[in-house]
Design an enzyme around this catalytic site. Structure first.
Site, PDB file in Angstrom:
ATOM      1  N   TYR A 274      74.396 -30.615  35.726  1.00  0.00           N
ATOM      2  CA  TYR A 274      75.320 -31.658  36.156  1.00  0.00           C
ATOM      3  C   TYR A 274      74.551 -32.740  36.907  1.00  0.00           C
ATOM      4  O   TYR A 274      74.391 -32.710  38.131  1.00  0.00           O
ATOM      5  CB  TYR A 274      76.432 -31.072  37.031  1.00  0.00           C
TER       6      TYR A 274
ATOM      7  N   HIS B  79      75.701 -21.006  30.375  1.00  0.00           N
ATOM      8  CA  HIS B  79      76.485 -22.220  30.159  1.00  0.00           C
ATOM      9  C   HIS B  79      76.994 -22.354  28.725  1.00  0.00           C
ATOM     10  O   HIS B  79      78.113 -22.796  28.487  1.00  0.00           O
ATOM     11  CB  HIS B  79      75.655 -23.452  30.538  1.00  0.00           C
TER      12      HIS B  79
ATOM     13  N   SER C 131      87.997 -28.253  32.181  1.00  0.00           N
ATOM     14  CA  SER C 131      88.811 -29.396  31.745  1.00  0.00           C
ATOM     15  C   SER C 131      90.284 -29.007  31.578  1.00  0.00           C
ATOM     16  O   SER C 131      90.905 -29.318  30.566  1.00  0.00           O
ATOM     17  CB  SER C 131      88.268 -29.986  30.434  1.00  0.00           C
ATOM     18  N   PRO C 132      90.869 -28.326  32.573  1.00  0.00           N
ATOM     19  CA  PRO C 132      92.266 -27.896  32.433  1.00  0.00           C
ATOM     20  C   PRO C 132      93.258 -29.041  32.360  1.00  0.00           C
ATOM     21  O   PRO C 132      94.369 -28.861  31.868  1.00  0.00           O
ATOM     22  CB  PRO C 132      92.496 -27.041  33.680  1.00  0.00           C
ATOM     23  N   LEU C 133      92.852 -30.210  32.847  1.00  0.00           N
ATOM     24  CA  LEU C 133      93.739 -31.373  32.816  1.00  0.00           C
ATOM     25  C   LEU C 133      93.382 -32.325  31.686  1.00  0.00           C
ATOM     26  O   LEU C 133      93.954 -33.412  31.588  1.00  0.00           O
ATOM     27  CB  LEU C 133      93.675 -32.117  34.159  1.00  0.00           C
ATOM     28  N   GLY C 134      92.436 -31.923  30.831  1.00  0.00           N
ATOM     29  CA  GLY C 134      92.054 -32.774  29.720  1.00  0.00           C
ATOM     30  C   GLY C 134      93.214 -32.998  28.774  1.00  0.00           C
ATOM     31  O   GLY C 134      93.945 -32.074  28.433  1.00  0.00           O
ATOM     32  N   GLY C 135      93.426 -34.239  28.367  1.00  0.00           N
ATOM     33  CA  GLY C 135      94.501 -34.546  27.435  1.00  0.00           C
ATOM     34  C   GLY C 135      95.860 -34.629  28.078  1.00  0.00           C
ATOM     35  O   GLY C 135      96.874 -34.459  27.405  1.00  0.00           O
TER      36      GLY C 135
END
Length: 288
Positions: free
Chosen positions: A53, A128, A208-212
């Site tokens: 990162y 990863h 990315s649980p909030l992706g989209g």
């Protein structure tokens, strides 16, 4: 803050993904530190980072060093905070991502992460991404060695399928405690991996649980137009759609432990608030 089990640890049901603090468009250090401190103030006790990162052209480990500084200068206790990091990916100068599951590389990466985090043992070390050019058992095997040596307390996988989870379980036994795959209302491809984690007693950490969470991405049959069901529930409750998504995730499985990212204190505080948002049966019936 609700608590959930992650191997030998009890952590807040909402974690924090620190990646946005170091990649392209990252905030200045003052705001980055304030964001980590806001997460801790809100009761978050799981922070997810990785050696890869960093912004293209930067130095590996930028995010790990930042997290370590944030913990060191926090005004309260941090010995209960679990820092999870990952090895096996890198960045290219043009912004791409590389994969390297070579056992020698993973060992060097883990030992470098150990130094950057300034700890005696990494709490949770995650592969990863499986490297298609390296036998999966070889990559996982060196993680077992690191755990046997006391450099890593427990091990996790990221971007793994059900077959790989089973294989890692055979190699690692109860040292394997988690799987971190992409999972959100718009991307449910890892449902089989989630159910396997439930069966094996592993934590499932959606990245990315909030992706989209745009209206268009979440619209579906029967959704209130022009709003999605998530937006409609959020409006009725007087909370953000992001909180509703995270609360919905927590209701789906005790294995789920979302790690939403944030680059602002207000955003991470909002995410943490989802742990106290209990959706009704009627509300859940509106959602996927």
């Amino acid at each position: 803050m609700q608590y959930r089990t992650l191997g030998p640890f009890e952590v807040g049901a909402i974690g924090y993904g620190a990646m946005p603090l170091s990649i392209e468009g990252h905030p200045d250090e003052a705001r980055a530190l304030a964001t980590v401190h806001a997460a801790l103030d809100a009761g978050i006790t799981l922070i997810d980072t990785a050696d890869s990162y960093y912004a293209p052209g930067g130095e590996p480990g930028h995010n790990e060093l930042l997290v370590a500084r944030a913990l060191a200068c926090y005004g309260g206790a941090t010995d209960h905070v679990l820092v999870a990091t990952k090895g096996g990916r890198g960045r290219t100068d043009d912004g791409g991502w590389t994969v390297n599951g070579d056992p020698g590389h993973l060992r060097r990466a883990a030992e470098a992460s150990l130094k950057r985090l300034g700890v005696e043992a990494i709490g949770l070390y995650q592969l990863h991404k499986p490297d298609p050019e390296v036998p999966f058992a070889d990559s996982v095997g060196v993680l077992r060695e690191l755990a046997d040596e006391g450099k890593v307390r427990v091990v996790g996988l990221s971007n793994a399928d059900t077959g790989q989870i089973h294989e890692a379980r055979r190699i690692l036994g109860d040292r394997l405690v988690s799987v971190q795959n992409r999972y959100s209302p718009a991307v449910l491809d890892s449902e089989p991996e989630l159910r396997l984690c439930e069966e094996l007693g592993l934590a499932f950490l959606p990245w990315s649980p909030l992706g989209g969470i745009s209206r268009s991405a979440l619209d579906g049959p029967g959704a209130p137009a022009p709003e999605t069901a998530f937006h409609a529930v959020a409006k009725e409750r007087g909370v953000s759609p992001q909180q509703v998504v995270l609360a919905w995730m927590l209701s789906r499985s005790r294995a789920l432990l979302p790690i939403p990212g944030a680059s602002r204190p207000a955003s991470v505080r909002d995410s943490a608030g989802a742990a106290d948002l209990v959706l009704s049966g009627a509300e859940l019936a509106l959602l996927p």
